[in-house]
Design an enzyme around this catalytic site. Sequence first.
Site, PDB file in Angstrom:
ATOM      1  N   GLN A 190      -0.142 -11.831  -6.299  1.00  0.00           N
ATOM      2  CA  GLN A 190       0.457 -11.392  -7.563  1.00  0.00           C
ATOM      3  C   GLN A 190      -0.602 -10.671  -8.407  1.00  0.00           C
ATOM      4  O   GLN A 190      -1.561 -10.163  -7.855  1.00  0.00           O
ATOM      5  CB  GLN A 190       1.079 -12.566  -8.344  1.00  0.00           C
ATOM      6  CG  GLN A 190       2.319 -13.172  -7.699  1.00  0.00           C
ATOM      7  CD  GLN A 190       2.033 -14.097  -6.534  1.00  0.00           C
ATOM      8  OE1 GLN A 190       1.293 -15.051  -6.671  1.00  0.00           O
ATOM      9  NE2 GLN A 190       2.622 -13.833  -5.389  1.00  0.00           N
ATOM     10  N   ASP A 210       0.981  -5.974  -6.495  1.00  0.00           N
ATOM     11  CA  ASP A 210       1.119  -4.785  -5.643  1.00  0.00           C
ATOM     12  C   ASP A 210       0.101  -3.694  -5.964  1.00  0.00           C
ATOM     13  O   ASP A 210       0.377  -2.500  -5.819  1.00  0.00           O
ATOM     14  CB  ASP A 210       2.551  -4.216  -5.736  1.00  0.00           C
ATOM     15  CG  ASP A 210       3.587  -5.249  -5.364  1.00  0.00           C
ATOM     16  OD1 ASP A 210       3.292  -6.093  -4.505  1.00  0.00           O
ATOM     17  OD2 ASP A 210       4.686  -5.225  -5.949  1.00  0.00           O
ATOM     18  N   GLY A 247       3.396  -9.948  -0.885  1.00  0.00           N
ATOM     19  CA  GLY A 247       3.553  -9.028   0.238  1.00  0.00           C
ATOM     20  C   GLY A 247       2.348  -8.123   0.240  1.00  0.00           C
ATOM     21  O   GLY A 247       2.203  -7.287  -0.648  1.00  0.00           O
ATOM     22  N   HIS A 248       1.447  -8.335   1.175  1.00  0.00           N
ATOM     23  CA  HIS A 248       0.199  -7.575   1.221  1.00  0.00           C
ATOM     24  C   HIS A 248       0.221  -6.656   2.443  1.00  0.00           C
ATOM     25  O   HIS A 248       0.332  -7.115   3.573  1.00  0.00           O
ATOM     26  CB  HIS A 248      -1.003  -8.524   1.265  1.00  0.00           C
ATOM     27  CG  HIS A 248      -1.136  -9.348   0.014  1.00  0.00           C
ATOM     28  ND1 HIS A 248      -2.104 -10.295  -0.173  1.00  0.00           N
ATOM     29  CD2 HIS A 248      -0.411  -9.336  -1.133  1.00  0.00           C
ATOM     30  CE1 HIS A 248      -1.969 -10.844  -1.374  1.00  0.00           C
ATOM     31  NE2 HIS A 248      -0.936 -10.283  -1.970  1.00  0.00           N
ATOM     32  N   LYS A 255      -4.155  -5.073  -3.091  1.00  0.00           N
ATOM     33  CA  LYS A 255      -5.161  -6.112  -2.801  1.00  0.00           C
ATOM     34  C   LYS A 255      -5.373  -6.302  -1.298  1.00  0.00           C
ATOM     35  O   LYS A 255      -6.495  -6.393  -0.815  1.00  0.00           O
ATOM     36  CB  LYS A 255      -4.707  -7.461  -3.408  1.00  0.00           C
ATOM     37  CG  LYS A 255      -4.510  -7.415  -4.906  1.00  0.00           C
ATOM     38  CD  LYS A 255      -3.938  -8.718  -5.438  1.00  0.00           C
ATOM     39  CE  LYS A 255      -2.493  -8.984  -5.061  1.00  0.00           C
ATOM     40  NZ  LYS A 255      -1.514  -8.045  -5.631  1.00  0.00           N
TER      41      LYS A 255
HETATM   42  P1  GDP Z   1      -0.725  -5.896  -2.666  1.00  0.00           P
HETATM   43  O1  GDP Z   1       0.426  -6.808  -2.840  1.00  0.00           O
HETATM   44  O2  GDP Z   1      -1.619  -5.852  -3.854  1.00  0.00           O
HETATM   45  O3  GDP Z   1      -1.508  -6.154  -1.399  1.00  0.00           O
HETATM   46  O4  GDP Z   1      -0.120  -4.433  -2.527  1.00  0.00           O
HETATM   47  P2  GDP Z   1       1.180  -4.007  -1.656  1.00  0.00           P
HETATM   48  O5  GDP Z   1       0.789  -3.987  -0.224  1.00  0.00           O
HETATM   49  O6  GDP Z   1       2.359  -4.794  -2.044  1.00  0.00           O
HETATM   50  O7  GDP Z   1       1.442  -2.558  -2.224  1.00  0.00           O
HETATM   51  C1  GDP Z   1       0.505  -1.543  -2.124  1.00  0.00           C
HETATM   52  C2  GDP Z   1       1.121  -0.376  -1.338  1.00  0.00           C
HETATM   53  O8  GDP Z   1       0.348   0.774  -1.524  1.00  0.00           O
HETATM   54  C3  GDP Z   1       1.138  -0.627   0.156  1.00  0.00           C
HETATM   55  O9  GDP Z   1       2.231   0.043   0.703  1.00  0.00           O
HETATM   56  C4  GDP Z   1      -0.160   0.012   0.622  1.00  0.00           C
HETATM   57  O10 GDP Z   1      -0.107   0.454   1.979  1.00  0.00           O
HETATM   58  C5  GDP Z   1      -0.257   1.192  -0.300  1.00  0.00           C
HETATM   59  N1  GDP Z   1      -1.621   1.601  -0.679  1.00  0.00           N
HETATM   60  C6  GDP Z   1      -2.717   0.822  -0.886  1.00  0.00           C
HETATM   61  N2  GDP Z   1      -3.745   1.576  -1.333  1.00  0.00           N
HETATM   62  C7  GDP Z   1      -3.293   2.843  -1.398  1.00  0.00           C
HETATM   63  C8  GDP Z   1      -3.872   4.082  -1.833  1.00  0.00           C
HETATM   64  O11 GDP Z   1      -5.021   4.174  -2.247  1.00  0.00           O
HETATM   65  N3  GDP Z   1      -3.070   5.194  -1.799  1.00  0.00           N
HETATM   66  C9  GDP Z   1      -1.783   5.142  -1.369  1.00  0.00           C
HETATM   67  N4  GDP Z   1      -1.080   6.276  -1.386  1.00  0.00           N
HETATM   68  N5  GDP Z   1      -1.204   3.998  -0.957  1.00  0.00           N
HETATM   69  C10 GDP Z   1      -1.944   2.867  -0.988  1.00  0.00           C
HETATM   70  P1  IMO Z   2       1.744  -9.438  -4.471  1.00  0.00           P
HETATM   71  O1  IMO Z   2       0.765 -10.494  -4.029  1.00  0.00           O
HETATM   72  C1  IMO Z   2       4.647  -8.123  -7.412  1.00  0.00           C
HETATM   73  C2  IMO Z   2       7.065 -11.203  -9.321  1.00  0.00           C
HETATM   74  C3  IMO Z   2       8.554 -11.225  -9.047  1.00  0.00           C
HETATM   75  C4  IMO Z   2       9.058 -11.735 -10.381  1.00  0.00           C
HETATM   76  C5  IMO Z   2       7.992 -12.736 -10.790  1.00  0.00           C
HETATM   77  C6  IMO Z   2       8.344 -14.181 -10.476  1.00  0.00           C
HETATM   78  O2  IMO Z   2       2.375  -8.711  -3.349  1.00  0.00           O
HETATM   79  O3  IMO Z   2       1.123  -8.557  -5.486  1.00  0.00           O
HETATM   80  P2  IMO Z   2       8.360 -15.557  -8.206  1.00  0.00           P
HETATM   81  O4  IMO Z   2       9.142 -15.370  -6.947  1.00  0.00           O
HETATM   82  O5  IMO Z   2       6.882 -15.514  -8.007  1.00  0.00           O
HETATM   83  O6  IMO Z   2       8.788 -16.765  -8.995  1.00  0.00           O
HETATM   84  O7  IMO Z   2       8.757 -14.293  -9.134  1.00  0.00           O
HETATM   85  O8  IMO Z   2       6.816 -12.368 -10.092  1.00  0.00           O
HETATM   86  N1  IMO Z   2       6.199 -11.253  -8.138  1.00  0.00           N
HETATM   87  C7  IMO Z   2       5.504 -10.208  -7.674  1.00  0.00           C
HETATM   88  N2  IMO Z   2       5.476  -8.931  -8.080  1.00  0.00           N
HETATM   89  N3  IMO Z   2       3.842  -8.527  -6.415  1.00  0.00           N
HETATM   90  C8  IMO Z   2       3.831  -9.812  -6.013  1.00  0.00           C
HETATM   91  O9  IMO Z   2       2.948 -10.274  -5.112  1.00  0.00           O
HETATM   92  C9  IMO Z   2       4.726 -10.708  -6.620  1.00  0.00           C
HETATM   93  N4  IMO Z   2       5.000 -12.027  -6.466  1.00  0.00           N
HETATM   94  C10 IMO Z   2       5.885 -12.349  -7.405  1.00  0.00           C
HETATM   95  O10 IMO Z   2       9.042  -9.951  -8.738  1.00  0.00           O
HETATM   96  O11 IMO Z   2       9.046 -10.685 -11.315  1.00  0.00           O
HETATM   97 MG    MG Z   3       2.514  -6.786  -2.754  1.00  0.00          MG
END
Ligand code: GDP
Ligand code: IMO
Ligand code: MG
Length: 427
Positions: free
Chosen positions: A225, A14, A41-42, A17
């Site tokens: 991840q 998270d 979850g991207h 990416k």
């Molecule tokens: P990922 O799994 O690495 O793609 O990241 P996620 O989408 O799960 O979580 C990142 C969250 O932060 C999302 O809600 C994005 O919309 C938000 N986000 C990404 N970059 C920024 C930033 O520079 N500032 C803020 N405030 N939010 C951001």
């Molecule tokens: P993105 O791509 C954050 C975590 C789960 C748990 C551990 C194992 O959005 O960054 P799993 O279901 O993979 O066997 O769970 O990994 N986890 C993540 N945490 N971002 C993710 O993906 C994750 N995918 C799995 O919360 O701790």
């Molecule tokens: Mg994510």
Amino acid sequence: MAKSVVILGTQWGDEGKGKIVDLLAHDVDAVVRYQGGHNAGHTLVIDGKKTVLHVIPSGVMTERARCLIGNGVVVAPHNLLKEIEGLEARGLDVRSRIGLSPACPVILACHEALDQARERARGKRAIGTTGRGIGPAYEDKVSRHGLRLADLADPQRLADKLDAVIDYHNFLLANYYDAKPVDGDAVRDDAARFGQILKPMFTDVTGDLHELRARGGRILFEGAQGSLLDIDHGTYPFVTSSNTTVGGVLTGAGVGPRDIDYVLGITKAYTTRVGGGPFPTELDDAAGRLMAERGVEFGATTGRPRRCGWLDAVAMRRMVKVNGVTGLCITKLDVLDPFPEVKICVEYEGVEAFPVGAEEWGRVKPVYETLPGWSGTTQGLTDASKLPAGARAYLDRIAELIEAPVHMLSTGPERDANVIFQHPFGH
Ligand code: GDP
Ligand code: IMO
Ligand code: MG
């Protein structure tokens, strides 16, 4: 000039990416997922509209890039189709742009049931998985009895292999975990149906990538991840079941180390973690709550609140090395805008060497360096010269401590909220 760029997370996922993949995807011919599954979850925010992608590569919102899913990705056909249909309902042409490796291991309903039954059985020691069947699907791959997408598309092969897998899992569910077995007929029907629907999207992902590379095309590899969730290098056993570090690109897409020109390490300006497991810099105070609130730190896949804490330069320095990071993209700096001071963990007390696994990680006592905050806002900033001096000092100190240059900065969830110091593709 780089032609192939890897984007991966350096923390516990998270990091942002998806947003950066979407941004850089405009310039590329293919975006490739190489590990993980729909546990990811991207989030992309384009013109105020939010899209959350789970297994479809984050290049799908651009027009040009092919979206490839390499053999290292575990695929739940039902969820993939749901995701495709969700995007199609918004008028996007998805099927013609997706290329699926027939070698992807399949996630079946019994993997999901087993994942959840195992978590229940672990009780207080639960990993906090996403419950998506990721671990059991990878186990079946390694134990060599799992099904691949190619098997689903061939009715005879499917009939030969599927029963044994269902029987085995149902035996475990009923007799070891005291859980409800899955409906075998439903699994069989779904598998055959989904196989036929997905077949037209099959392609030799590895072959396509090498052909693209030979033609001078640009490729973006999209990690899921984060490095500290890596099955080998992370906080074992509180990890996911794939190699989230750079090695996953090689095995999960079928390219060689010389096919990677640049590795962009996505690093949140602070740290979050969702699920169980050690987290040395975790905060249980007002600062942590402010990070969670300003950063809207809730899981994009499960909606669970994310744990928050300061940046951990010790862990980051290690992950920069493990991944051969070329440059960093620091995200969510804007979240720290109102903080009067910011901290970075610069040392671990309590362990002699880099922690091996959860037990050692659990003994780590973080030693902090405190830096002043900055006045003014970085939110939505795109001009490096407008960066407050304190924010610039924070970035400089991060680069120094974790031994990698900061090449990009993300200043908001919107696609355009970035400062690019040095473009990964070199322009
Ligand atoms: P990922 O799994 O690495 O793609 O990241 P996620 O989408 O799960 O979580 C990142 C969250 O932060 C999302 O809600 C994005 O919309 C938000 N986000 C990404 N970059 C920024 C930033 O520079 N500032 C803020 N405030 N939010 C951001
Ligand atoms: P993105 O791509 C954050 C975590 C789960 C748990 C551990 C194992 O959005 O960054 P799993 O279901 O993979 O066997 O769970 O990994 N986890 C993540 N945490 N971002 C993710 O993906 C994750 N995918 C799995 O919360 O701790
Ligand atoms: Mg994510």
